[in-house]
Design an enzyme around this catalytic site. Structure first.
Site, PDB file in Angstrom:
ATOM      1  N   ASP A  25       0.857  -1.187   0.000  1.00 15.62           N
ATOM      2  CA  ASP A  25       0.000   0.000   0.000  1.00 15.62           C
ATOM      3  C   ASP A  25       0.891   1.234   0.000  1.00 15.62           C
ATOM      4  O   ASP A  25       2.120   1.140   0.092  1.00 15.62           O
ATOM      5  CB  ASP A  25      -0.880   0.003   1.262  1.00 15.62           C
ATOM      6  N   ASP A  57       0.616   3.519   2.418  1.00 15.58           N
ATOM      7  CA  ASP A  57       0.372   4.048   3.759  1.00 15.58           C
ATOM      8  C   ASP A  57      -0.815   5.030   3.662  1.00 15.58           C
ATOM      9  O   ASP A  57      -1.853   4.651   3.146  1.00 15.58           O
ATOM     10  CB  ASP A  57       1.638   4.686   4.321  1.00 15.58           C
TER      11      ASP A  57
END
Length: 272
Positions: A211, A213
């Protein structure tokens, strides 16, 4: 001294299936620090003796803070491991490190607060271990070369900020880590890497970005559902790399590297 290579693999989903090995056996190990995260799965991978340990337990029931890192490392050392190659899910702090990308870490920034950071807390000795470089450079090089031979793109360096968890970062925290020029954010790298060095184990980590974040405005903010989805979609690539890198590690003579690390440990011990 001639060392027989035995490789500990610390991982999670996709790397914790006993069928990963040929003729696997399950071994429970008691340690001076309590129980490891799970039983050790021992077997051969491409003809090489290996030991698999699920960092969070095979049911993923142990949070990052509550992992018994000391017991995990002690157990792998106890059964004869010379190396550890680990996998870890991470959040990307850089635009160019996309979800699904693999990063061969070479440094870290430790922001954890509640963990046991040394094996020597119950002895009359203190180990002032020089941690730089934290990851075995030769093992890292073999992983990078193997990835290239397989056509798997990897980022050859990376610094991970290690946070306590299990919560994810705030946007302010995420942007602060980016200001530090860190590449990834992670919850489990420390003290695992430090304890491995204390134990005389040659350690390297392959981090998978799952991802962005929460710093990237155009992207969904990090959540556990998305993390698991991306990891599962890309674990085949990670597994393929581990399967091929094991015999590459095993074919090298590691006497010099292991002896040098053991000498470093001995020189770093201060007795009271």
């Amino acid at each position: 001294m001639k060392y027989n290579v035995k490789i500990g693999i610390i991982g999670g989903s996709g790397l914790d299936n006993p069928s990963f090995f040929k003729d696997s056996t399950e071994q429970k190990v008691s340690t001076p620090y309590g129980d490891p995260s799970d039983s050790l799965i021992c077997g051969k991978l491409n003809g090489v003796d290996c030991v698999l340990l699920a960092r969070h337990g095979r049911k993923h029931s142990i949070s990052p803070t509550n992992i018994n890192y000391r017991a995990n490392i002690w157990a792998l050392k106890h059964v004869g491991c010379t190396h550890i190659i680990a996998s870890s899910a991470t959040g990307s702090l850089k635009e160019e490190i996309k979800p699904g990308d693999l990063v061969i870490l070479d440094s870290f920034i430790d922001l954890t607060k509640k963990r046991d950071y040394t094996m020597f807390t119950k002895s009359d000795k203190v180990l002032h271990i020089p941690i730089e470089p934290p990851f075995c450079p030769v093992t890292r090089s073999i992983i990078i070369e193997t990835a290239q031979s397989l056509g798997i793109q990897v980022h050859q360096t990376g610094t991970a900020v290690v946070i306590e968890g299990p919560r994810f970062s705030t946007k302010a925290e995420s942007n602060l880590y980016r200001m530090w020029n860190a590449d990834l954010v992670n919850m489990t790298l420390t003290p695992e890497v430090v304890l491995a060095k204390e134990a005389g184990l040659l350690y390297a980590t392959v981090a998978m970005a799952t991802d962005y974040d929460c710093w990237r405005e155009a992207t969904e903010k990090v959540n556990v559902t998305h993390v698991v989805k991306v990891f599962q979609e890309n674990v085949v690539k990670l597994t393929k790399l581990f399967i091929e890198v094991v015999p590459k590690i095993a074919e090298k003579n590691w006497d010099v590297e292991i002896d040098e690390l053991n000498c470093l440990i001995q020189e770093s011990v201060q007795s009271n």
